[in-house]
Design a protein around this motif. Structure first.
Motif, PDB file in Angstrom:
ATOM      1  N   GLY A 381      35.588  34.828  33.344  1.00  0.00           N
ATOM      2  CA  GLY A 381      34.616  33.788  33.051  1.00  0.00           C
ATOM      3  C   GLY A 381      34.880  32.554  33.883  1.00  0.00           C
ATOM      4  N   ARG A 382      35.174  31.441  33.208  1.00  0.00           N
ATOM      5  CA  ARG A 382      35.455  30.188  33.925  1.00  0.00           C
ATOM      6  C   ARG A 382      36.943  29.893  34.061  1.00  0.00           C
ATOM      7  NH1 ARG A 382      30.833  25.719  32.571  1.00  0.00           N
ATOM      8  NH2 ARG A 382      29.070  27.147  32.352  1.00  0.00           N
ATOM      9  N   ALA A 383      37.783  30.804  33.607  1.00  0.00           N
ATOM     10  CA  ALA A 383      39.228  30.586  33.717  1.00  0.00           C
ATOM     11  C   ALA A 383      39.677  30.805  35.158  1.00  0.00           C
ATOM     12  CB  ALA A 383      39.973  31.531  32.785  1.00  0.00           C
ATOM     13  N   PRO A 384      40.689  30.066  35.613  1.00  0.00           N
ATOM     14  CA  PRO A 384      41.137  30.178  37.001  1.00  0.00           C
ATOM     15  C   PRO A 384      42.257  31.187  37.185  1.00  0.00           C
ATOM     16  CG  PRO A 384      42.240  28.336  35.971  1.00  0.00           C
ATOM     17  CD  PRO A 384      41.348  28.956  34.902  1.00  0.00           C
ATOM     18  N   THR A 385      42.680  31.343  38.420  1.00  0.00           N
ATOM     19  CA  THR A 385      43.909  32.022  38.810  1.00  0.00           C
ATOM     20  C   THR A 385      43.923  33.504  38.449  1.00  0.00           C
ATOM     21  OG1 THR A 385      44.931  29.908  38.245  1.00  0.00           O
ATOM     22  CG2 THR A 385      46.376  31.629  39.035  1.00  0.00           C
ATOM     23  N   PHE A 386      42.889  34.200  38.858  1.00  0.00           N
ATOM     24  CA  PHE A 386      42.829  35.648  38.720  1.00  0.00           C
ATOM     25  C   PHE A 386      43.583  36.297  39.876  1.00  0.00           C
ATOM     26  CE2 PHE A 386      41.075  39.674  37.551  1.00  0.00           C
ATOM     27  CZ  PHE A 386      40.880  40.340  38.742  1.00  0.00           C
ATOM     28  N   LEU A 387      44.298  37.379  39.592  1.00  0.00           N
ATOM     29  CA  LEU A 387      45.026  38.112  40.615  1.00  0.00           C
ATOM     30  C   LEU A 387      44.413  39.494  40.812  1.00  0.00           C
ATOM     31  CD1 LEU A 387      48.718  37.358  39.575  1.00  0.00           C
ATOM     32  CD2 LEU A 387      47.418  36.294  41.423  1.00  0.00           C
ATOM     33  N   ALA A 388      44.391  39.959  42.063  1.00  0.00           N
ATOM     34  CA  ALA A 388      43.857  41.294  42.344  1.00  0.00           C
ATOM     35  C   ALA A 388      44.595  42.355  41.538  1.00  0.00           C
ATOM     36  CB  ALA A 388      43.961  41.590  43.840  1.00  0.00           C
ATOM     37  N   MET A 389      45.913  42.202  41.397  1.00  0.00           N
ATOM     38  CA  MET A 389      46.692  43.176  40.628  1.00  0.00           C
ATOM     39  C   MET A 389      46.188  43.291  39.196  1.00  0.00           C
ATOM     40  SD  MET A 389      50.594  42.386  41.843  1.00  0.00           S
ATOM     41  CE  MET A 389      50.406  40.622  41.564  1.00  0.00           C
ATOM     42  N   THR A 390      45.766  42.171  38.627  1.00  0.00           N
ATOM     43  CA  THR A 390      45.222  42.186  37.268  1.00  0.00           C
ATOM     44  C   THR A 390      43.963  43.028  37.215  1.00  0.00           C
ATOM     45  OG1 THR A 390      46.106  39.970  36.866  1.00  0.00           O
ATOM     46  CG2 THR A 390      44.363  40.730  35.405  1.00  0.00           C
ATOM     47  N   GLY A 391      43.092  42.840  38.215  1.00  0.00           N
ATOM     48  CA  GLY A 391      41.853  43.614  38.254  1.00  0.00           C
ATOM     49  C   GLY A 391      42.091  45.093  38.432  1.00  0.00           C
ATOM     50  N   TYR A 392      43.072  45.455  39.260  1.00  0.00           N
ATOM     51  CA  TYR A 392      43.365  46.871  39.448  1.00  0.00           C
ATOM     52  C   TYR A 392      43.849  47.515  38.152  1.00  0.00           C
ATOM     53  CZ  TYR A 392      43.202  45.719  44.452  1.00  0.00           C
ATOM     54  OH  TYR A 392      42.821  45.301  45.703  1.00  0.00           O
ATOM     55  N   GLU A 393      44.648  46.783  37.391  1.00  0.00           N
ATOM     56  CA  GLU A 393      45.091  47.302  36.098  1.00  0.00           C
ATOM     57  C   GLU A 393      43.913  47.410  35.131  1.00  0.00           C
ATOM     58  OE1 GLU A 393      47.723  48.450  32.842  1.00  0.00           O
ATOM     59  OE2 GLU A 393      47.579  48.749  35.013  1.00  0.00           O
ATOM     60  N   GLN A 394      43.019  46.447  35.172  1.00  0.00           N
ATOM     61  CA  GLN A 394      41.829  46.499  34.313  1.00  0.00           C
ATOM     62  C   GLN A 394      41.029  47.785  34.552  1.00  0.00           C
ATOM     63  OE1 GLN A 394      39.626  42.970  35.320  1.00  0.00           O
ATOM     64  NE2 GLN A 394      40.559  41.746  33.698  1.00  0.00           N
ATOM     65  N   VAL A 395      40.721  48.073  35.816  1.00  0.00           N
ATOM     66  CA  VAL A 395      39.839  49.217  36.088  1.00  0.00           C
ATOM     67  C   VAL A 395      40.569  50.543  35.914  1.00  0.00           C
ATOM     68  CG1 VAL A 395      38.284  47.880  37.536  1.00  0.00           C
ATOM     69  CG2 VAL A 395      40.215  49.051  38.604  1.00  0.00           C
ATOM     70  N   ARG A 396      41.883  50.562  36.095  1.00  0.00           N
ATOM     71  CA  ARG A 396      42.633  51.775  35.764  1.00  0.00           C
ATOM     72  C   ARG A 396      42.463  52.095  34.296  1.00  0.00           C
ATOM     73  NH1 ARG A 396      46.350  53.360  32.841  1.00  0.00           N
ATOM     74  NH2 ARG A 396      46.741  51.242  32.061  1.00  0.00           N
ATOM     75  N   SER A 397      42.600  51.076  33.449  1.00  0.00           N
ATOM     76  CA  SER A 397      42.468  51.256  32.011  1.00  0.00           C
ATOM     77  C   SER A 397      41.047  51.652  31.627  1.00  0.00           C
ATOM     78  CB  SER A 397      42.876  49.967  31.298  1.00  0.00           C
ATOM     79  OG  SER A 397      42.656  50.065  29.912  1.00  0.00           O
ATOM     80  N   VAL A 398      40.059  50.998  32.212  1.00  0.00           N
ATOM     81  CA  VAL A 398      38.656  51.294  31.883  1.00  0.00           C
ATOM     82  C   VAL A 398      38.302  52.717  32.297  1.00  0.00           C
ATOM     83  CG1 VAL A 398      36.272  50.752  32.523  1.00  0.00           C
ATOM     84  CG2 VAL A 398      37.853  48.907  31.902  1.00  0.00           C
ATOM     85  N   ALA A 399      38.727  53.140  33.485  1.00  0.00           N
ATOM     86  CA  ALA A 399      38.426  54.502  33.931  1.00  0.00           C
ATOM     87  C   ALA A 399      39.054  55.531  33.005  1.00  0.00           C
ATOM     88  CB  ALA A 399      38.915  54.694  35.367  1.00  0.00           C
ATOM     89  N   ALA A 400      40.278  55.266  32.566  1.00  0.00           N
ATOM     90  CA  ALA A 400      40.937  56.184  31.634  1.00  0.00           C
ATOM     91  C   ALA A 400      40.158  56.279  30.327  1.00  0.00           C
ATOM     92  CB  ALA A 400      42.366  55.723  31.374  1.00  0.00           C
ATOM     93  N   ALA A 401      39.685  55.145  29.834  1.00  0.00           N
ATOM     94  CA  ALA A 401      38.916  55.144  28.587  1.00  0.00           C
ATOM     95  C   ALA A 401      37.616  55.919  28.747  1.00  0.00           C
ATOM     96  CB  ALA A 401      38.633  53.704  28.156  1.00  0.00           C
ATOM     97  N   LEU A 402      36.916  55.713  29.860  1.00  0.00           N
ATOM     98  CA  LEU A 402      35.652  56.427  30.081  1.00  0.00           C
ATOM     99  C   LEU A 402      35.873  57.932  30.232  1.00  0.00           C
ATOM    100  CD1 LEU A 402      33.856  53.949  32.507  1.00  0.00           C
ATOM    101  CD2 LEU A 402      33.315  54.382  30.102  1.00  0.00           C
ATOM    102  N   ALA A 403      37.079  58.299  30.679  1.00  0.00           N
ATOM    103  CA  ALA A 403      37.409  59.726  30.807  1.00  0.00           C
ATOM    104  C   ALA A 403      37.915  60.324  29.503  1.00  0.00           C
ATOM    105  CB  ALA A 403      38.449  59.915  31.906  1.00  0.00           C
TER     106      ALA A 403
END
Length: 469
Positions: A381-403
């Motif tokens: 959202g409007r929070a700062p300081t996002f890291l690419a590593m955080t996003g990669y972990e997010q989508v790993r988790s989401v893909a696992a859930a969808l599977a």
């Protein structure tokens, strides 16, 4: 397929229902790679003409993460058969390097699963607006899109992963979160991006002129460094750094305690520049208006203070998510950050520094609308300081859930670097608050507090990323 007032409308009638991923940036492409690894079929819809279109707009800026922290493991596996090898993991790429040497090859490896020139204009449950409960979860999503040539299409999706980021919606100058009075009228003199001073036209815009930079994050530090370097080469170049808060112990980030060394070095460089003195810093200034003074601009604060005229204005006050095309799905967003409610508890800059944000996944990213996820920068959202590593972990988790692999989805597979304090846009420090290292600004008629500030660029590897990676 039919024509309606010159616009071609096509509706997908195939039985194939993919997982639609919005955005072919680093997190969207990583999501597609994880979905492929899980045996699911993604369809990535990218508004731009190439992969990483937003990243390419800050191609000149060097990230403060190394290559080792910018390549997703599932993506690397997908790239391996094509002979791709990861660049030196200890080096810091520019945005252009990231796009050309990693994002575009990854998109090429995904092949027809990535569609360019395709802008998502709406997401809904098929035949159900956000009000209707009956049969809602049994319906696929319908994704409305518009192509570069003006055609409108509808695509059915079994799930939607929105990784469209926040680059297209930068924060305005106004301290109340809305454009300052006169901001739109002065648009020809305002930029919301870190300038590329290697471009002769951009360089001419700032050389020999007085520029105000508004913001307190890595993007502002980077712009200040670029402009200070220009000042060493071109007489008459001067920068005014405008902060909404005072200068305190948390202004410059984690410093030597930051486990992303280049990010810490960027803050330390700014601190050293303030301490040694070179350009002007104005603190506790919350802009309310921007006025014309001939060909120059005058900034006016909420307390009535007026700054000396400047020639150019660079506004780097953060970004915010575009939620307009999600109006017909049910989102569970924090009322302040516009981030998923459970995630907002972890990233609220009023409470947390970026070093206290724990790795997270599907549980924190879920919404009342099942199988709909906001990931990457947009999830913050409007929070700062996002890291690419955080996003990669997010989508790993989401893909696992969808599977259907809930155990893997809820397992944490990432350890984030630590840092000290990360000053965020949500923090609101009074400039005369005891202990914040700043003197009182006085009444409404008091002159702004000015500090001399010297900033120069050393090794380019220490310049921070405007993309927050």
């Amino acid at each position: 397929m039919s024509k309606q007032e010159g616009v071609v409308v096509s509706v997908s009638t195939t039985g194939h229902v993919p997982v639609v991923v919005v955005g072919a940036g680093p997190i969207g492409l990583a999501a597609a790679a994880h979905l492929v690894e899980r045996g699911l079929e993604p369809l990535v819809l990218e508004a731009g003409p190439v992969a990483g279109s937003a990243v390419r707009e800050w191609a000149h800026v060097r990230l403060f993460s190394t290559w080792a922290e910018l390549v997703d493991p599932a993506a690397e596996k997908l790239l391996a058969p094509a002979g791709w090898t990861r660049p030196d993991g200890t080096r810091y790429p520019t945005g252009g390097d990231w796009a050309e040497r990693y994002l575009q090859p990854l998109a090429d490896a995904l092949g027809p699963r990535v569609r360019y020139g395709t802008r998502v204009t709406g997401v809904a449950r098929a035949g159900r607006d956000r009000v209707v409960d009956s049969g809602r979860e049994e319906q696929p999503f319908t994704v409305h899109l518009r192509t570069a040539d003006g055609r409108e299409e509808r695509i059915a999706a079994r799930a939607v992963v929105d990784a469209s980021g926040t680059w297209s919606t930068p924060g305005p100058l106004g301290a109340d979160g809305l454009p300052a009075l006169g901001e739109r009228a002065a648009a020809d003199r305002i930029s919301y991006r870190v300038p590329d001073l290697t471009d002769p036209a951009v360089r001419a815009r700032y050389a020999g002129r007085r520029t105000a930079v508004v913001g307190s994050g890595a993007s502002a530090f980077t712009a200040l460094a670029y402009l200070a370097d220009l000042a060493e080469q071109t007489d008459g170049t001067h920068t005014v750094w405008i902060l909404r808060r005072g200068i305190g112990t948390g202004t410059y980030g984690g410093g030597e305690a930051d486990q992303l060394p280049a990010r810490g070095a960027l803050g330390l460089r700014a601190k050293s520049a303030v301490d040694s003195g070179r350009a002007s810093a104005v603190t506790g200034f919350r802009a309310e208006a921007v006025e014309r003074d001939g060909d120059r601009l005058v900034l006016v604060a909420e307390d009535g203070r007026r700054l000396d005229p400047v020639d150019e204005l660079i506004v780097l006050t953060g970004f915010r998510p575009d939620l307009s095309f999600l109006s017909e799905v049910r989102l569970g967003l924090d009322e302040r950050l516009q981030a998923p409610s459970a995630l907002a508890l972890l990233i609220d800059p009023n409470v947390h520094s970026c070093g206290t944000v724990y790795p997270h996944g599907v549980n924190e990213l879920s919404h009342p609308e099942p199988d709909l996820y906001l990931v990457g920068m947009k999830s913050y959202g409007r929070a700062p300081t996002f890291l690419a590593m955080t996003g990669y972990e997010q989508v790993r988790s989401v893909a696992a859930a969808l599977a259907g692999d809930r155990e893997a989805a809820e397992r944490v597979e990432l350890t984030l670097p630590e840092t000290g304090v990360c000053g965020g846009a949500g923090l609101f420090d009074e400039p005369d608050e005891p202990g914040n290292g700043e003197q009182s600004q006085g009444g409404c008629c008091a002159a702004p507090t000015n500090t001399t500030l010297r900033i120069g660029i050393g090794a380019p590897t220490s310049v921070g990323s405007s993309g927050g990676c």
